[in-house]
Design a protein around this motif. Structure first.
Motif, PDB file in Angstrom:
ATOM      1  N   VAL A  41      21.477  18.745 -47.094  1.00  0.00           N
ATOM      2  CA  VAL A  41      20.264  19.480 -46.723  1.00  0.00           C
ATOM      3  C   VAL A  41      20.477  20.961 -47.020  1.00  0.00           C
ATOM      4  O   VAL A  41      21.561  21.496 -46.784  1.00  0.00           O
ATOM      5  CB  VAL A  41      19.956  19.296 -45.214  1.00  0.00           C
ATOM      6  CG1 VAL A  41      18.779  20.153 -44.788  1.00  0.00           C
ATOM      7  CG2 VAL A  41      19.688  17.839 -44.896  1.00  0.00           C
ATOM      8  N   HIS A  43      18.144  24.914 -46.847  1.00  0.00           N
ATOM      9  CA  HIS A  43      16.953  25.606 -46.361  1.00  0.00           C
ATOM     10  C   HIS A  43      16.393  26.437 -47.501  1.00  0.00           C
ATOM     11  O   HIS A  43      17.144  27.091 -48.232  1.00  0.00           O
ATOM     12  CB  HIS A  43      17.290  26.505 -45.174  1.00  0.00           C
ATOM     13  CG  HIS A  43      17.706  25.723 -43.968  1.00  0.00           C
ATOM     14  ND1 HIS A  43      16.831  25.447 -42.944  1.00  0.00           N
ATOM     15  CD2 HIS A  43      18.882  25.145 -43.634  1.00  0.00           C
ATOM     16  CE1 HIS A  43      17.455  24.729 -42.025  1.00  0.00           C
ATOM     17  NE2 HIS A  43      18.701  24.538 -42.422  1.00  0.00           N
ATOM     18  N   ARG A  47      10.723  28.453 -45.734  1.00  0.00           N
ATOM     19  CA  ARG A  47       9.864  27.283 -45.954  1.00  0.00           C
ATOM     20  C   ARG A  47      10.431  26.005 -45.360  1.00  0.00           C
ATOM     21  O   ARG A  47       9.909  24.928 -45.593  1.00  0.00           O
ATOM     22  CB  ARG A  47       9.631  27.085 -47.446  1.00  0.00           C
ATOM     23  CG  ARG A  47       8.915  28.240 -48.077  1.00  0.00           C
ATOM     24  CD  ARG A  47       8.739  28.005 -49.546  1.00  0.00           C
ATOM     25  NE  ARG A  47       8.231  29.190 -50.184  1.00  0.00           N
ATOM     26  CZ  ARG A  47       7.462  29.164 -51.240  1.00  0.00           C
ATOM     27  NH1 ARG A  47       7.112  28.013 -51.780  1.00  0.00           N
ATOM     28  NH2 ARG A  47       7.045  30.282 -51.780  1.00  0.00           N
ATOM     29  N   GLU A  49      13.616  23.135 -44.344  1.00  0.00           N
ATOM     30  CA  GLU A  49      14.720  22.466 -45.000  1.00  0.00           C
ATOM     31  C   GLU A  49      14.231  21.335 -45.887  1.00  0.00           C
ATOM     32  O   GLU A  49      13.147  20.788 -45.683  1.00  0.00           O
ATOM     33  CB  GLU A  49      15.731  21.959 -43.978  1.00  0.00           C
ATOM     34  CG  GLU A  49      15.212  20.894 -43.042  1.00  0.00           C
ATOM     35  CD  GLU A  49      16.265  20.450 -42.041  1.00  0.00           C
ATOM     36  OE1 GLU A  49      17.059  21.286 -41.586  1.00  0.00           O
ATOM     37  OE2 GLU A  49      16.283  19.255 -41.719  1.00  0.00           O
ATOM     38  N   ARG A  50      15.060  21.029 -46.875  1.00  0.00           N
ATOM     39  CA  ARG A  50      14.779  19.923 -47.792  1.00  0.00           C
ATOM     40  C   ARG A  50      16.077  19.169 -48.036  1.00  0.00           C
ATOM     41  O   ARG A  50      17.150  19.763 -48.137  1.00  0.00           O
ATOM     42  CB  ARG A  50      14.278  20.429 -49.146  1.00  0.00           C
ATOM     43  CG  ARG A  50      12.968  21.166 -49.123  1.00  0.00           C
ATOM     44  CD  ARG A  50      11.784  20.206 -49.020  1.00  0.00           C
ATOM     45  NE  ARG A  50      10.540  20.917 -48.878  1.00  0.00           N
ATOM     46  CZ  ARG A  50       9.654  21.072 -49.844  1.00  0.00           C
ATOM     47  NH1 ARG A  50       9.866  20.562 -51.026  1.00  0.00           N
ATOM     48  NH2 ARG A  50       8.550  21.735 -49.602  1.00  0.00           N
ATOM     49  N   LEU A  66      15.240  18.156 -55.202  1.00  0.00           N
ATOM     50  CA  LEU A  66      15.014  18.270 -53.772  1.00  0.00           C
ATOM     51  C   LEU A  66      13.955  17.281 -53.288  1.00  0.00           C
ATOM     52  O   LEU A  66      12.983  16.987 -54.000  1.00  0.00           O
ATOM     53  CB  LEU A  66      14.565  19.693 -53.422  1.00  0.00           C
ATOM     54  CG  LEU A  66      15.553  20.806 -53.732  1.00  0.00           C
ATOM     55  CD1 LEU A  66      14.902  22.163 -53.505  1.00  0.00           C
ATOM     56  CD2 LEU A  66      16.801  20.657 -52.887  1.00  0.00           C
ATOM     57  N   GLU A  67      14.144  16.837 -52.078  1.00  0.00           N
ATOM     58  CA  GLU A  67      13.204  15.935 -51.428  1.00  0.00           C
ATOM     59  C   GLU A  67      11.812  16.573 -51.383  1.00  0.00           C
ATOM     60  O   GLU A  67      11.675  17.758 -51.051  1.00  0.00           O
ATOM     61  CB  GLU A  67      13.717  15.694 -50.008  1.00  0.00           C
ATOM     62  CG  GLU A  67      13.106  14.561 -49.267  1.00  0.00           C
ATOM     63  CD  GLU A  67      13.857  14.347 -47.963  1.00  0.00           C
ATOM     64  OE1 GLU A  67      14.530  13.307 -47.851  1.00  0.00           O
ATOM     65  OE2 GLU A  67      13.786  15.240 -47.087  1.00  0.00           O
ATOM     66  N   GLY A  68      10.788  15.809 -51.758  1.00  0.00           N
ATOM     67  CA  GLY A  68       9.416  16.291 -51.695  1.00  0.00           C
ATOM     68  C   GLY A  68       8.963  17.120 -52.880  1.00  0.00           C
ATOM     69  O   GLY A  68       7.807  17.523 -52.941  1.00  0.00           O
ATOM     70  N   VAL A  69       9.847  17.411 -53.815  1.00  0.00           N
ATOM     71  CA  VAL A  69       9.477  18.175 -55.010  1.00  0.00           C
ATOM     72  C   VAL A  69       9.461  17.181 -56.161  1.00  0.00           C
ATOM     73  O   VAL A  69      10.497  16.857 -56.734  1.00  0.00           O
ATOM     74  CB  VAL A  69      10.464  19.334 -55.278  1.00  0.00           C
ATOM     75  CG1 VAL A  69      10.008  20.156 -56.476  1.00  0.00           C
ATOM     76  CG2 VAL A  69      10.605  20.214 -54.045  1.00  0.00           C
TER      77      VAL A  69
END
Length: 173
Positions: A41, A43, A47, A49-50, A66-69
Motif C-alpha cells: 500500500v 499513499h 488522495r 491510499e492505494r 495501482l489499485e483503482g487506476v
C-alpha cells in the motif's frame, strides 16, 4: 514535492501514464532503492491510499500499477502526485544508512565547520531528491547525493557536507 512530516516518508512522485491500461511512471527519490517492490500500500499525496498491484524498474523510473487506476485518463489525473508511506511501515535503515526524512531538523555544516543552515524539508521530483535548507541568506536546495553528504552526527543532529564551489550562492542570486 515537499515533505516535512517525519511520520511519513516520501518515496517519489508519479509521472505521466505508461501505456493505456492505467500504469504510471514513478520517479523515486532514490532510483536504486528496491523498497517499492515490497510495498503493498502507498499513499497518494492527500488522495488516500492505494494498493500496489505491480512495480517494476524501467531505467531511471519505475512502472507502477495501482489499485483503482484502470485506464490512461485515471493515470493522467495522478500525474505529479507525491507517493509516501507511514514511517513506521518501513524497515529500520541498515547500519550507516538514514532515511532522508530523518535529516529534517539537522544543522548543516561544511567540513570546515561553517554553519550553512538547518534542514526544513524534503523535495522529491524527477529522479533526484533535495533537502531544503533554511539559512539566514535565504533557503537553498541540497542535492541528496552521497558525494555531498559526508557525515551525520546523530547525537548532535549535525550533517557535514562537501559542496561544489558556488552551489549555495548560485541559488541565492
Amino acid at each position: 514535492m515537499r515533505g516535512t512530516s517525519q511520520d511519513r516518508v516520501i518515496l517519489g512522485t508519479l509521472g505521466r501514464p505508461h501505456g493505456l491500461k492505467g500504469e504510471l511512471r514513478f520517479f523515486p527519490g532514490h532510483p536504486e532503492s528496491e523498497l517499492l517492490e515490497s510495498l503493498e500500500v502507498v499513499h497518494l499525496g492527500e488522495r488516500g491510499e492505494r494498493g500496489v498491484l505491480g512495480a517494476r524498474p524501467a531505467g531511471r523510473f519505475w512502472i507502477l500499477e495501482l489499485e483503482g487506476v484502470r485506464d490512461r485518463d485515471a493515470a493522467e489525473a495522478l500525474k505529479g502526485v507525491e507517493v509516501w508511506v507511514p514511517r513506521d511501515t518501513l524497515p529500520e535503515p541498515e547500519e550507516g544508512e538514514t532515511y532522508l526524512t530523518d535529516l529534517i531538523g539537522c544543522e548543516v555544516c561544511s567540513q570546515e565547520g561553517e554553519r550553512l543552515g538547518r534542514i526544513t524539508g524534503l523535495e522529491v521530483g524527477g529522479s533526484q531528491a533535495f533537502l531544503t535548507v533554511e539559512a539566514s541568506g535565504g533557503d537553498w536546495l541540497l542535492p541528496a547525493v552521497e558525494a555531498f553528504l559526508v557525515e551525520l552526527d546523530e547525537a548532535s543532529r549535525i550533517l557535514t557536507v562537501s559542496l561544489p564551489e558556488g552551489l549555495v550562492e548560485s541559488q541565492r542570486e
